[in-house]
Each structure stands twice: as structure tokens, then as C-alpha cells.
Design an enzyme around this catalytic site. Structure first.
Site, PDB file in Angstrom:
ATOM      1  N   GLU A 259       6.615  -5.342  -5.926  1.00  0.00           N
ATOM      2  CA  GLU A 259       7.405  -4.221  -6.436  1.00  0.00           C
ATOM      3  C   GLU A 259       7.462  -3.115  -5.376  1.00  0.00           C
ATOM      4  O   GLU A 259       6.445  -2.766  -4.797  1.00  0.00           O
ATOM      5  CB  GLU A 259       6.767  -3.699  -7.736  1.00  0.00           C
ATOM      6  CG  GLU A 259       7.525  -2.586  -8.386  1.00  0.00           C
ATOM      7  CD  GLU A 259       9.013  -2.913  -8.524  1.00  0.00           C
ATOM      8  OE1 GLU A 259       9.351  -3.945  -9.118  1.00  0.00           O
ATOM      9  OE2 GLU A 259       9.836  -2.142  -7.999  1.00  0.00           O
TER      10      GLU A 259
ATOM     11  N   ARG B 214       9.157   3.608  -6.141  1.00  0.00           N
ATOM     12  CA  ARG B 214       8.398   4.807  -5.774  1.00  0.00           C
ATOM     13  C   ARG B 214       8.127   5.611  -7.026  1.00  0.00           C
ATOM     14  O   ARG B 214       9.051   5.842  -7.825  1.00  0.00           O
ATOM     15  CB  ARG B 214       9.220   5.709  -4.839  1.00  0.00           C
ATOM     16  CG  ARG B 214       9.516   5.129  -3.477  1.00  0.00           C
ATOM     17  CD  ARG B 214      10.637   5.903  -2.821  1.00  0.00           C
ATOM     18  NE  ARG B 214      11.843   5.881  -3.651  1.00  0.00           N
ATOM     19  CZ  ARG B 214      12.894   6.667  -3.491  1.00  0.00           C
ATOM     20  NH1 ARG B 214      12.911   7.576  -2.542  1.00  0.00           N
ATOM     21  NH2 ARG B 214      13.947   6.576  -4.280  1.00  0.00           N
TER      22      ARG B 214
ATOM     23  N   GLY C 163      -0.818   9.842   1.250  1.00  0.00           N
ATOM     24  CA  GLY C 163      -1.848   9.552   0.256  1.00  0.00           C
ATOM     25  C   GLY C 163      -1.216   8.682  -0.807  1.00  0.00           C
ATOM     26  O   GLY C 163      -0.259   7.950  -0.540  1.00  0.00           O
TER      27      GLY C 163
ATOM     28  N   CYS D 256      -0.687   3.734  -3.143  1.00  0.00           N
ATOM     29  CA  CYS D 256      -0.344   2.506  -2.415  1.00  0.00           C
ATOM     30  C   CYS D 256      -0.679   2.535  -0.929  1.00  0.00           C
ATOM     31  O   CYS D 256      -1.420   1.676  -0.454  1.00  0.00           O
ATOM     32  CB  CYS D 256       1.141   2.196  -2.602  1.00  0.00           C
ATOM     33  SG  CYS D 256       1.521   1.740  -4.301  1.00  0.00           S
TER      34      CYS D 256
END
Ligand SMILES: NC(=O)c1ccc[n+]([C@@H]2O[C@H](COP(=O)([O-])OP(=O)(O)OC[C@H]3O[C@@H](n4cnc5c(N)ncnc54)[C@H](O)[C@@H]3O)[C@@H](O)[C@H]2O)c1
Length: 441
Positions: free
Chosen positions: A151, A154, A260, A263
């Protein structure tokens, strides 16, 4: 199609809801009973723009349901997605696959009829092989194919990303499984979203390569920003100057406090580990990880320098805690390292975030949580913008100035203009840009 989504966190809940919105019948499963109870009661456990309405709509139409019980949903499903967490394993940085493998074992016990098991979690290359081995061992008679479908959404723009993706990657070694996957994503064919069908290992690696590349791009511009500060250049103009080159592209060239989130930090580390284990170290990515780690603490030092070199006993106001705007996700947020650095130097910290304060509280128990940006600035010796929420773009600086003890602003996202803040009497520091307004401004 009937879909079971195992894991109803950011990815599982958004994917499951969007699949239901495509017209599929979706059951979202989670082992956390509080999460499922909340979802059943119509409460959304995460902040993601547009998600609450989409969940409510699809739940009302009966296409989206929630449960803690895997058995029935998996038995009825054409496809079972695994969307559980794959955090960094303590100690070595490799992806912790215990949740994925536990889910695979539970799924195996419930399979019935031909079923495609799809790994949506971000998993190291070869994980699909192990998931398949676990399932075949536990359920030798099951008719099953294991597919990788990483996937790329965002947080903060998850629904739009899911419904209008740049591409869909499907790693399927079995043509019948590839057929089921095309059926699931069929609504997106109509939008002509590129669908890339690859081998399973290739799909798994594609996800890590994408995240490592984006992390590298961010880290590259951050180092250029440091250089700009030393030589009197402006990183925003440099970024524009290089980003207009189609071979480079303008996205992910915003200098800031370091990447950061849920992910990039764990995925870059996991790729480094996979590559080391394969005897092909990715030295560039290793350096990106190291540079980014040191950058977050360096941002605390930048704030301290802007305060004249010491912050012991001073109050620092921090605007924005989440790793980026439009999410309440605090995982690996730069604010955590920056605030720790400031506290270690003796500062008191007041903070405000539009959505992230509830998630932040257990991680940052020793700071004062303010009710709005002006309350945050009250009595502060410096104001630090850490996350560029829209709500912080047009602040009343006269009001902030009146609330603060000293007129110091440190803008780690380059949101404000030096000349505007200088005009209002602030000493202003940003990232990779001249601190003083240009002479001709
Ligand atoms: N968050 C993102 O923006 C993003 C984007 C792309 C890919 N990913 C990847 O997707 C995966 C999931 O990430 P996330 O952010 O949604 O994680 P998350 O922690 O928000 O959600 C994971 C959920 O899975 C549940 N779970 C764990 N084991 C389970 C089991 N055996 N049965 C049922 N439920 C179980 C947990 O209770 C939790 O609610 C990760 O591999 C991540 O790297 C995340």
C-alpha cells in the site's frame, strides 16, 4: 467480491472502507476489542480527513462491517487482506513479522474454498513465501494463493491516494489470484490507474525501494539546506531550481526537521537489514538513516542556538507534534526527539497540536498541553513550528508577540517569510534560508 481485512488500523480501515465504497462486501477485523466497539458505534479511532463520512456511508449501506472474530469473515471471503503492523524489531531494526505470521496462522484455520490471501502490510522480500508456508502447513487442503499488494497511501490524504493511486502493484505468481485482484481493483481500471503485475518478491521489494528513495530525497535536500545556511543560499529556491527538472521532480524537496512517521524510519531500517542479510548492503540508505537520525537532535540544538545558546529554565512553545499535518499519528514524529533535546537542555515545553495531543500525551508526559497557538505561546521565550498544519499558516503574530516573553521564532518548515516576522519585531530562524530579510525585501 467478499473481502476480509485483517487489521483495522490506518491502512486496514482506509483500504477496507474504500473497497466497500467500490461496491465490495467488506468485513474489517481487529483483535483490539475497543477499536472494534468504537467502529461498530460509528466512532473512528484515527483522525483521517473524510474517513468518518465514508465509513458511516458504507456501514449504513451494509457493505462494511466490523468484528473481532476472524473465522466467519475469512471463511466467506474471496480475498483476505493482511494489514497488521510491521514495526521495527527491537535491537536489529528488521521488520517485526510476528503480527503478520500470527494473522497467517489464524487465517489458515478459517479458510474455506478458493481464497486469495493478500499481504498489504509492508513486509520484507520473502515474507510472502513464509506466509504461504505457514498456511500450507496449517491447512494442507486449503485452496489458497498468497499475493503481495503493498500500500502506498499517505496519511492525511489516504482516501484520495487509495481511490486515485499513482499505481497499484500486485505481486502474484498465480494467474487465478491475479484475476481476483483485478476484479477487486476493477473500479480503478475505469480511472485508468496503472496496475503493475509482478512477481511476489518484486512487489515486496518495490514498496521498500519507493520509501527508501523518498527518504533519500528528503535527506538530500536537508543536507543541501545545511549547506545553504553556511554559504548564504536559499534552499527553497535551490529546490525549485532542481525540481523543475522533470528527471528530478519537485515533490519531497522540502527541507525540514528530518523525516519521521509510521513508515519511513522503520522501512529504511528494514531495507538496510534485508540488504545486509542478502550480502548486498545499501550503503546509500544506511547513510540516509544515520543522517536523518542525527538531524532530529540537531534541530533541538538549532532552537537552543536561536535562544542565544542556552534554554535552561526557559519556556519553549512548540506548534505541531504529529509527524505531518492532517493526521494524529505520533509514531517517530520529529517533535519527540526535538522536545527531548530541549528538555535535556533544561527547557520547559508547552505544545499545541490540532489533532495529535491525545496520542502525544503518553509519549510526552512532561510537557504542558495548550488549548490553542496563543495559549501555547503564553510566557514563552521562543516559538518553534515543528508541524505545518494549515491552522499555523496565518497566525496573528502581533497577538503572539504580546503573549511571549522574547520575540524568537524558529520555523522548521519554512512556512513564514523572514521579512513579515522581522516587521513584527521577531528574530526569525528557518531551515536553509537566510534568517535576515533580504536587503531588497
Ligand atoms: N500508516 C501508513 O501510512 C502506511 C502506509 C502504507 C503502508 N503501511 C503499512 O501497513 C501496515 C499497517 O500499518 P498501520 O499504520 O495501518 O498499522 P496500525 O498499527 O495502525 O494497525 C494495525 C492493526 O492491526 C491489528 N492487528 C494486529 N494483529 C492482528 C491480528 N492477528 N488480527 C487482527 N488484527 C490485528 C492491530 O490491533 C492494529 O489495529 C504496516 O506494515 C505499515 O508499514 C502503512
Amino acid at each position: 467480491m467478499r473481502i476480509a481485512m485483517v487489521g483495522s488500523g490506518y491502512v486496514g480501515l482506509v483500504s477496507g472502507t474504500c473497497f466497500a465504497d467500490f461496491g465490495h462486501e467488506v468485513v474489517c477485523i481487529d483483535k483490539d476489542p475497543d477499536k472494534i466497539a468504537a467502529l461498530q458505534a460509528g466512532r473512528i479511532p484515527i483522525f483521517e480527513p473524510g474517513l468518518a463520512a465514508l465509513v458511516a456511508d458504507n456501514a449504513r449501506q451494509g457493505r462494511l462491517t466490523f468484528t473481532t472474530e476472524m473465522r466467519e469473515a475469512v471463511a466467506a471471503a474471496d480475498a483476505v487482506f493482511i494489514a497488521v503492523g510491521t514495526p521495527s524489531r527491537r535491537g536489529d531494526g528488521f521488520a517485526d513479522l510476528s503480527y503478520v505470521y500470527a494473522a497467517a496462522r489464524e487465517i489458515a484455520a478459517a479458510l474455506s474454498g478458493y481464497t486469495v490471501v493478500v499481504t498489504k502490510s509492508t513486509v520484507p522480500v520473502g515474507t510472502g513465501d513464509e506466509v504461504e508456508r505457514i498456511i500450507r502447513e496449517a491447512a494442507p487442503a486449503a485452496e489458497v494463493a498468497v499475493v503481495s499488494n503493498p500500500e502506498f497511501l499517505r496519511e492525511g490524504a489516504a482516501i484520495a491516494d487509495f481511490k486515485r493511486p499513482d499505481r497499484i502493484v500486485i505481486g502474484a505468481d498465480d494467474p487465478r489470484a491475479a484475476q481476483v485482484m483485478s476484479e477487486i481493483y476493477r473500479p480503478l481500471y475505469l480511472n485508468q490507474a496503472p496496475i503493475l503485475v509482478t512477481g511476489r518478491r518484486t512487489a515486496e521489494l518495490t514498496k521498500y525501494a519507493a520509501n527508501a528513495f523518498l527518504a533519500t530525497k528528503i535527506t538530500f535536500i536537508n543536507e543541501i539546506a545545511d549547506l545553504c545556511e553556511q554559504v548564504g543560499a536559499n534552499v527553497q529556491e535551490v529546490a525549485r531550481g532542481i525540481g523543475l527538472d522533470n528527471r528530478i521532480g519537485s515533490k519531497f524537496l522540502h527541507a525540514g526537521p528530518g523525516y519521521g512517521g509510521s513508515c519511513f524510519p522503520k522501512d529504511t531500517l528494514a531495507l538496510v537489514k534485508t540488504a545486509q542479510d542478502a550480502g548486498t548492503p545499501v550503503r546509500l540508505v544506511e547513510t540516509v538513516v544515520a543522517v536523518n537520525d542525527s538531524r532530529k537532535r540537531a534541530m533541538a540544538r538549532k532552537v537552543i542556538a536561536a535562544c542565544g545558546g542556552a534554554v535552561r529554565g526557559r519556556t519553549i512553545a512548540v506548534l505541531g507534534l504529529t509527524f505531518k499535518p492532517n493526521t494524529d499519528d505520533m509514531r517517530d514524529a520529529p517533535s519527540l526527539s526535538i522536545i527531548a533535546g530541549l528538555q535535556d537542555a533544561g527547557a520547559r515545553v508547552r505544545a499545541y497540536d490540532p489533532e495529535g495531543m491525545e496520542q502525544a500525551r503518553p509519549l510526552l508526559p512532561d510537557i504542558h498541553y495548550a488549548t490553542d497557538p496563543y495559549d501555547c505561546a503564553d510566557g514563552a521565550d521562543a516559538l518553534v513550528l515543528v508541524t505545518e498544519w494549515d491552522a499555523f499558516r496565518a497566525l496573528d503574530f502581533a497577538r503572539l508577540r504580546a503573549a511571549m516573553l522574547a520575540p524568537v521564532v524558529v520555523d522548521l518548515r519554512n512556512v513564514y517569510r523572514a521579512e513579515d516576522l522581522a516587521r513584527r519585531g521577531f528574530r526569525y530562524t528557518s531551515v536553509g534560508r537566510p534568517s535576515e530579510p533580504a536587503a531588497d525585501a
